[in-house]
Design a protein around this motif. Structure first.
Motif, PDB file in Angstrom:
ATOM      1  N   GLU A 119      43.505   3.863 111.497  1.00 39.39           N
ATOM      2  CA  GLU A 119      43.711   4.755 110.354  1.00 39.39           C
ATOM      3  C   GLU A 119      43.207   6.169 110.682  1.00 39.39           C
ATOM      4  O   GLU A 119      43.892   7.161 110.434  1.00 39.39           O
ATOM      5  CB  GLU A 119      42.950   4.192 109.148  1.00 39.39           C
ATOM      6  N   GLU A 120      42.031   6.210 111.261  1.00 40.19           N
ATOM      7  CA  GLU A 120      41.420   7.489 111.605  1.00 40.19           C
ATOM      8  C   GLU A 120      42.243   8.216 112.674  1.00 40.19           C
ATOM      9  O   GLU A 120      42.465   9.426 112.607  1.00 40.19           O
ATOM     10  CB  GLU A 120      39.972   7.248 112.088  1.00 40.19           C
ATOM     11  N   ASP A 173      48.370  10.945 106.354  1.00 36.41           N
ATOM     12  CA  ASP A 173      47.446  10.079 105.621  1.00 36.41           C
ATOM     13  C   ASP A 173      48.101   8.714 105.389  1.00 36.41           C
ATOM     14  O   ASP A 173      48.920   8.561 104.491  1.00 36.41           O
ATOM     15  CB  ASP A 173      47.096  10.745 104.278  1.00 36.41           C
ATOM     16  N   ALA A 224      40.318   0.363 110.671  1.00 32.95           N
ATOM     17  CA  ALA A 224      39.725   1.664 110.346  1.00 32.95           C
ATOM     18  C   ALA A 224      39.909   2.674 111.473  1.00 32.95           C
ATOM     19  O   ALA A 224      40.204   3.852 111.224  1.00 32.95           O
ATOM     20  CB  ALA A 224      38.248   1.489 109.998  1.00 32.95           C
ATOM     21  N   ALA A 225      39.765   2.223 112.701  1.00 30.56           N
ATOM     22  CA  ALA A 225      39.899   3.130 113.843  1.00 30.56           C
ATOM     23  C   ALA A 225      41.336   3.640 113.960  1.00 30.56           C
ATOM     24  O   ALA A 225      41.576   4.818 114.233  1.00 30.56           O
ATOM     25  CB  ALA A 225      39.474   2.428 115.133  1.00 30.56           C
ATOM     26  N   ARG A 278      45.425   9.665 111.227  1.00 27.63           N
ATOM     27  CA  ARG A 278      45.094  10.835 110.423  1.00 27.63           C
ATOM     28  C   ARG A 278      44.862  12.044 111.334  1.00 27.63           C
ATOM     29  O   ARG A 278      45.358  13.133 111.087  1.00 27.63           O
ATOM     30  CB  ARG A 278      43.828  10.533 109.614  1.00 27.63           C
ATOM     31  N   HIS A 279      44.136  11.819 112.389  1.00 28.89           N
ATOM     32  CA  HIS A 279      43.754  12.891 113.310  1.00 28.89           C
ATOM     33  C   HIS A 279      44.929  13.354 114.168  1.00 28.89           C
ATOM     34  O   HIS A 279      45.234  14.532 114.259  1.00 28.89           O
ATOM     35  CB  HIS A 279      42.597  12.417 114.191  1.00 28.89           C
TER      36      HIS A 279
END
Ligand SMILES: [Zn+2]
Ligand SMILES: [Zn+2]
Length: 150
Positions: free
Chosen positions: A113-114, A123, A110-111, A117-118
């Motif tokens: 992925e974030e 995406d 999750a980290a 994205r950032h």
């Protein structure tokens, strides 16, 4: 085990026409419950249907993958495998020496992925991911990383 009706509902709401062949292929995916190659799906389908060939199965799987109803993964077994995308995303740790496949909860990625994205304004489709390496047992036996397994 995936709920077949729920999967069909997702196909309908994706706008894809639910042909008889696609329905049969999804039924096989539900029955196989887990990862399956096009060949395995074909084997299963062809038991009851002789009018569905391997390339039809493959095309249907790819189409369903593009709609993110299925995900595609390379588990180092020399053929792509497909799995129904469930409520809870998961990934895999694959030992290249003994072939053990462990499940990795999405929270571990999750980290990442974030951050992607950032930092990249991108995406990422982290639906189903395989990380290759060595399990504890094989690591104990020493190095033997097979090149090209990833
Ligand atoms: Zn999986
Ligand atoms: Zn191992």
């Amino acid at each position: 085990m995936h709920d077949f009706e729920a999967v069909l509902q997702r196909v309908r709401s994706s706008g894809l026409r639910l042909t008889r062949q696609r329905r049969i292929i999804l039924r096989a995916m539900c029955d196989l419950d887990g990862h399956a190659s096009a060949e395995e799906v074909y084997q299963r389908v062809s038991r009851s249907r002789s009018d569905v060939d391997l390339s039809t199965v493959y095309r249907a799987l790819v189409r369903l993958r593009d709609l993110r109803i299925l995900s595609q993964i390379d588990l180092g077994r020399s053929c792509a495998e497909f799995e129904i995308v469930g409520e809870r995303r998961h990934h895999h740790l694959v030992c290249v020496s003994c072939g053990t496949v462990m499940e990795l909860d999405h929270s571990y990625l999750a980290a990442l992925e974030e951050a992607v994205r950032h930092d990249f304004d991108f995406d990422p489709a982290f639906d189903h991911f395989a990380l290759f390496g060595h399990c504890a047992e094989c690591a104990k036996r020493g190095p033997g990383f097979r090149a090209g397994a990833g």
